[in-house]
Motif scaffolding. Structure first.
Motif, short mmCIF file in Angstrom:
data_model
loop_
_atom_site.label_atom_id
_atom_site.label_comp_id
_atom_site.label_asym_id
_atom_site.label_seq_id
_atom_site.Cartn_x
_atom_site.Cartn_y
_atom_site.Cartn_z
N LYS A 161 28.15 14.63 61.26
CA LYS A 161 29.36 15.28 61.77
C LYS A 161 29.75 14.74 63.15
CE LYS A 161 28.10 19.46 64.22
NZ LYS A 161 28.19 20.91 64.28
N TYR A 162 28.79 14.25 63.91
CA TYR A 162 29.12 13.72 65.24
C TYR A 162 29.92 12.42 65.13
CZ TYR A 162 26.11 17.43 66.67
OH TYR A 162 25.58 18.67 66.86
N ARG A 163 29.71 11.68 64.06
CA ARG A 163 30.53 10.49 63.81
C ARG A 163 31.98 10.91 63.55
NH1 ARG A 163 29.67 5.82 59.20
NH2 ARG A 163 31.61 4.75 59.63
N VAL A 164 32.16 12.01 62.84
CA VAL A 164 33.50 12.52 62.56
C VAL A 164 34.18 12.97 63.85
CG1 VAL A 164 34.81 14.31 61.35
CG2 VAL A 164 32.81 13.26 60.26
N LEU A 165 33.47 13.71 64.67
CA LEU A 165 34.04 14.24 65.91
C LEU A 165 34.30 13.15 66.93
CD1 LEU A 165 31.98 17.53 66.22
CD2 LEU A 165 34.36 17.27 65.49
N GLU A 166 33.76 11.96 66.71
CA GLU A 166 34.01 10.82 67.59
C GLU A 166 35.11 9.91 67.05
OE1 GLU A 166 30.20 9.02 68.09
OE2 GLU A 166 29.51 10.55 69.48
N ALA A 167 35.82 10.36 66.04
CA ALA A 167 36.92 9.58 65.45
C ALA A 167 38.16 9.77 66.32
CB ALA A 167 37.17 10.02 64.01
N TYR A 168 38.10 9.25 67.54
CA TYR A 168 39.13 9.53 68.55
C TYR A 168 40.52 9.05 68.17
CZ TYR A 168 35.12 10.46 71.52
OH TYR A 168 33.96 10.96 72.02
N ASN A 169 40.63 8.04 67.32
CA ASN A 169 41.95 7.52 66.98
C ASN A 169 42.46 8.09 65.65
OD1 ASN A 169 40.12 6.16 65.45
ND2 ASN A 169 41.08 4.16 65.66
N ALA A 170 42.21 9.36 65.43
CA ALA A 170 42.64 10.02 64.20
C ALA A 170 44.15 10.03 64.07
CB ALA A 170 42.12 11.45 64.17
N SER A 171 44.62 9.96 62.82
CA SER A 171 46.06 10.06 62.54
C SER A 171 46.44 11.48 62.15
CB SER A 171 46.43 9.13 61.38
OG SER A 171 46.18 7.80 61.71
N MET A 172 45.52 12.17 61.46
CA MET A 172 45.79 13.53 61.02
C MET A 172 44.49 14.33 60.97
SD MET A 172 47.37 14.95 57.41
CE MET A 172 49.00 14.29 57.67
N LEU A 173 44.60 15.60 61.32
CA LEU A 173 43.49 16.53 61.22
C LEU A 173 43.88 17.63 60.25
CD1 LEU A 173 42.77 17.03 65.04
CD2 LEU A 173 41.75 15.32 63.51
N VAL A 174 42.92 18.09 59.46
CA VAL A 174 43.16 19.19 58.53
C VAL A 174 42.20 20.32 58.91
CG1 VAL A 174 43.17 19.95 56.13
CG2 VAL A 174 43.81 17.58 56.70
N TYR A 175 42.78 21.45 59.28
CA TYR A 175 42.01 22.64 59.60
C TYR A 175 42.26 23.68 58.52
CZ TYR A 175 40.97 21.00 64.34
OH TYR A 175 40.51 20.30 65.42
N VAL A 176 41.20 24.38 58.10
CA VAL A 176 41.31 25.41 57.08
C VAL A 176 40.75 26.71 57.64
CG1 VAL A 176 40.58 26.11 54.75
CG2 VAL A 176 41.16 23.72 55.21
N ASP A 177 41.43 27.80 57.34
CA ASP A 177 40.96 29.12 57.75
C ASP A 177 39.64 29.40 57.04
OD1 ASP A 177 40.50 31.79 58.33
OD2 ASP A 177 42.44 32.49 57.60
N ARG A 178 38.61 29.62 57.79
CA ARG A 178 37.29 29.81 57.19
C ARG A 178 37.18 31.11 56.39
NH1 ARG A 178 33.50 32.94 60.42
NH2 ARG A 178 31.89 31.84 59.29
N ASN A 179 38.18 31.98 56.49
CA ASN A 179 38.15 33.26 55.78
C ASN A 179 38.90 33.25 54.46
OD1 ASN A 179 36.60 34.69 57.76
ND2 ASN A 179 38.40 34.61 59.06
N ILE A 180 39.49 32.10 54.07
CA ILE A 180 40.19 32.09 52.79
C ILE A 180 39.20 31.84 51.66
CG2 ILE A 180 42.38 31.34 53.77
CD1 ILE A 180 41.90 28.60 52.49
N ASP A 181 39.51 32.39 50.52
CA ASP A 181 38.65 32.26 49.34
C ASP A 181 39.07 31.02 48.54
OD1 ASP A 181 37.04 32.56 47.14
OD2 ASP A 181 38.15 34.25 46.32
N ILE A 182 38.17 30.03 48.50
CA ILE A 182 38.48 28.82 47.73
C ILE A 182 37.60 28.73 46.48
CG2 ILE A 182 39.36 27.52 49.70
CD1 ILE A 182 36.61 26.08 49.74
#
Length: 139
Positions: free
Chosen positions: A106-127
């Motif tokens: 996950k630290y490799r992901v968080l170091e992806a400084y030149n990101a084009s898009m981020l996707v955030y999901v509400d942790r309380n939704i039922d998937i």
């Protein structure tokens, strides 16, 4: 609130979606050269996104957003390059790069400084209603 011309401007959200897409304007068009150029400005982003109370209207539900995907463009122009994505499944992160899928830290992901898009999901939704595997498409 932003101040301009001696007044204060304040924007609030009346609704926040269960899936929040954050895109970064990475390209600028130069009229003189008729070319686009890519910005390589580094952007830090959190694993958990908190929407402040004063950003939403009274009584508006504030999701507890968790970073679920990061899309990156590798290349210097709008017309040339390659996209890949880091995607979280439960607590594990994976790199999707064409036909290659591999587990990443996950630290490799968080170091992806030149990101084009981020996707955030509400942790309380039922998937749980989503299928375990994507549907098959005809060849």
């Amino acid at each position: 609130p932003a101040k301009a011309g001696g007044f204060t401007r304040h924007t609030t959200f009346a609704y926040l979606p269960p899936v929040l897409l954050v895109t970064f304007l990475r390209y600028e068009y130069d009229k003189a050269t008729n070319q686009s150029s890519k910005s390589s400005t580094e952007v830090d982003f959190p694993e958990k996104l908190v929407i402040e109370e004063d950003w939403v209207g009274e009584g508006v539900y504030r999701p507890e957003y968790e970073l679920t995907a990061v899309i990156k463009h590798h290349g210097t122009t709008l017309s040339h390059g390659h996209y890949n994505a880091y995607v979280r499944n439960d607590k594990e992160w994976y790199l999707f790069d064409d036909s290659v899928v591999k587990s990443v830290d996950k630290y490799r992901v968080l170091e992806a400084y030149n990101a084009s898009m981020l996707v955030y999901v509400d942790r309380n939704i039922d998937i749980s209603y989503l299928p375990d595997k994507p549907p098959r498409h005809p060849p």
